[in-house]
Design a protein around this motif. Structure first.
Motif, PDB file in Angstrom:
ATOM      1  N   UNK A 212      -1.811 -35.084  14.890  1.00 12.24           N
ATOM      2  CA  UNK A 212      -0.801 -34.951  13.844  1.00 12.24           C
ATOM      3  C   UNK A 212       0.325 -35.927  14.148  1.00 12.24           C
ATOM      4  N   UNK A 213       0.299 -37.064  13.476  1.00 11.63           N
ATOM      5  CA  UNK A 213       1.344 -38.052  13.730  1.00 11.63           C
ATOM      6  C   UNK A 213       2.232 -38.256  12.514  1.00 11.63           C
ATOM      7  N   UNK A 214       1.730 -37.913  11.330  1.00  8.78           N
ATOM      8  CA  UNK A 214       2.490 -38.149  10.101  1.00  8.78           C
ATOM      9  C   UNK A 214       2.901 -36.852   9.416  1.00  8.78           C
ATOM     10  N   UNK A 215       2.949 -35.768  10.167  1.00 10.65           N
ATOM     11  CA  UNK A 215       3.339 -34.489   9.584  1.00 10.65           C
ATOM     12  C   UNK A 215       2.120 -33.627   9.308  1.00 10.65           C
ATOM     13  N   UNK A 216       2.255 -32.336   9.579  1.00 10.28           N
ATOM     14  CA  UNK A 216       1.126 -31.421   9.439  1.00 10.28           C
ATOM     15  C   UNK A 216       0.565 -31.410   8.019  1.00 10.28           C
ATOM     16  N   UNK A 217       1.440 -31.310   7.014  1.00 11.94           N
ATOM     17  CA  UNK A 217       0.948 -31.183   5.631  1.00 11.94           C
ATOM     18  C   UNK A 217       0.133 -32.414   5.237  1.00 11.94           C
ATOM     19  N   UNK A 218       0.676 -33.580   5.522  1.00 10.72           N
ATOM     20  CA  UNK A 218      -0.015 -34.813   5.142  1.00 10.72           C
ATOM     21  C   UNK A 218      -1.292 -35.024   5.931  1.00 10.72           C
ATOM     22  N   UNK A 219      -1.248 -34.735   7.193  1.00  4.97           N
ATOM     23  CA  UNK A 219      -2.436 -34.974   8.016  1.00  4.97           C
ATOM     24  C   UNK A 219      -3.534 -33.948   7.737  1.00  4.97           C
ATOM     25  N   UNK A 220      -3.131 -32.724   7.439  1.00  2.00           N
ATOM     26  CA  UNK A 220      -4.127 -31.718   7.040  1.00  2.00           C
ATOM     27  C   UNK A 220      -4.793 -32.163   5.736  1.00  2.00           C
TER      28      UNK A 220
END
Lengths: 323, 323
Positions: A212-220
């Protein structure tokens, strides 16, 4: 410069950095995992960060990628574009902390390139790892019904960045944090903790994973969309640090920063239902907190985050972007 | 951006660039050669160079390193730090020529990282190659008595750079060159020719090798000094192009640029006396000109260059440095 600062920390595989190229002997029968991250001063770190912190972050974000693939570190190449004002003292401190991390993570310096730039300090690290015997843990391989997990706690680094920026509108919650919480968040931004302790559990039990490098919501979203999947996530299930909870209490709108901010460098992964318990046990044995945050289901929408009242959160920007 | 521009040119090993990491399966029993070169706009190329030329140069300087180690290309990672004024058209042209070179040299794009930078366009390419079965051809392994060779012709690219800069003091010899010679030199600066055709001959017959990127005099010094060696080089033995001869005739002082300028991307190598003929035959079979320029001998001095009268040349700066 190379002889003075970098050769002493190079592994034997780096041939003392006396060559233009490096030689790597990959472990027999194991694939080689490659990862490359660029970091630019003023974009990925602050120009006035301590040189050692810059070095460690650059290496660790790459190690975090290896960890997510279940890969054991084998070594790295360092590309360094130095602005005109570099000093030997700066480089000495940079190399010392880089050497310490290379040692601690068992990831020797193999070679690289150093150039000058009229622009900001720019680092390019390429790291190499041995794939798990079962093969690389891919990002796009989740299936419907898979249990979704995230390691550690989320949002700390993004809060740490806002703390560091110390903007007028953030003074309220920053003031309410207390010194210990503030220091914790600042450190989480400065110094990622690559979850290499998880590689065996991931290699053995995870179906898909990414860091998770770009934020949980975006990476999920990234991980699930690649497989035609989505998920429902209850905020109550997200693993938050005490410091993040304190910040959120002082300023509830920070939930967006926590879910969408970058630089967590935690592992997001999916496990088949029949492997979920084994994955949890493996993480526990490795001493890494792993929290179940949902279940993958078929769907073309982005994952839905709900608060305690069951309301759907609308994030302005689901993913932090350095670009 | 990745999906639009780079995924179409990624090899299967790049997993369609859908992952944060790439997987490389090194050929059984062969070491993996790693090389990494950074290129910065305004330092290693001109900001207004065509995007395709920038892409090709960035890949080719890495392929040149692989060639010097006797390594067959397996793939590469691209790190791209883009300044704020990038355009889709620029990137499209960049990717198109990168794809063409990747195809021509059998070196697929495996993955990478794209970030923004407030500074100049910066490229970081890491290339991978399969070491020769006999092992990597090292830079530091020459022995006394070894025959010394250089491929192609030297000095063209450095002259091409001066041509491009078109400084007042260079107008004389530039005017005397003629259009065809000028175009040849300009192209040699813009577009390196990695000598991959030489890898079998190098792997089989060379004792030491490196690519000439910082000027023949400086790089010969580097290769020999590592082994406690030096050499005597007669200018008459240096392989010069017709264009370089024309420039030299118009301006004899250009000999320093020819010997010490950078960006040749030719192969400098050493062969044991009993292997010299086989190396020459191998190069000939590969269609690459290889010229014997001297013999390694024990000595702590830098290699000595002599003109036709036997006078020793004193270079102000033996090695071109981007740093």
């Amino acid at each position: 410069m190379i002889a003075a600062f970098f050769a002493p920390i190079a592994g034997e595989a780096g041939l003392g950095l006396r060559d233009d190229a490096a030689l790597l002997n990959a472990p027999q029968g194991r694939g080689l995992i490659l990862t490359k991250d660029l970091l630019v001063a003023g974009v990925h770190f602050f120009e006035n960060d301590l040189p050692g912190a810059i070095a460690r972050k650059a290496l660790r974000v790459n190690l975090s990628d290896l960890a997510a693939k279940g890969a054991a570190p084998l070594g790295f190449l360092l590309g360094l574009a130095l602005p005109p004002d570099w000093t030997p003292d700066w480089l000495k401190a940079f190399a010392a902390d880089l050497a310490a991390d290379a040692q601690d993570f068992g990831c020797p310096l193999l070679g690289g390139d150093t150039v000058k730039t009229p622009g900001p300090l720019t680092l390019s690290i390429t790291a190499f790892g041995a794939a798990p015997a079962q093969g690389m843990v891919r990002r796009d391989a989740a299936l419907t019904g898979d249990a979704l997990y995230v390691s550690g706690t989320v949002g700390d680094a993004a809060l740490g960045l806002r703390l560091r920026l110390n903007r007028e509108e953030d003074r309220g919650w920053i003031g309410a944090l207390g010194a210990e919480n503030a220091a914790f968040l600042a450190d989480r931004y400065l110094l990622p903790r690559p979850r290499l302790a998880l590689i065996d559990a991931l290699g053995d039990h995870a179906r898909a994973a990414m860091d998770v490098s770009d934020g949980l919501a975006g990476d999920l979203t990234k991980m699930l969309a690649l497989a035609g999947l989505t998920a429902d996530v209850a905020l109550a299930d997200l693993p938050l640090s005490q410091a993040a909870r304190a910040a959120l209490e002082a300023q509830p709108a920070l939930i967006e920063t926590i879910c969408c901010g970058g630089d967590d460098y935690e592992i997001l992964c999916a496990a088949a239902p029949e492997k979920a318990l084994a994955l949890e046990a493996g993480a526990k044995a490795a001493g890494i907190k792993l929290t179940r945050i949902g279940q993958a289901r078929r769907g073309a929408v982005t994952p839905i985050f709900r608060n305690a009242k069951g309301e759907v959160l609308r994030f302005e920007r689901a993913s932090f972007s350095h670009f």
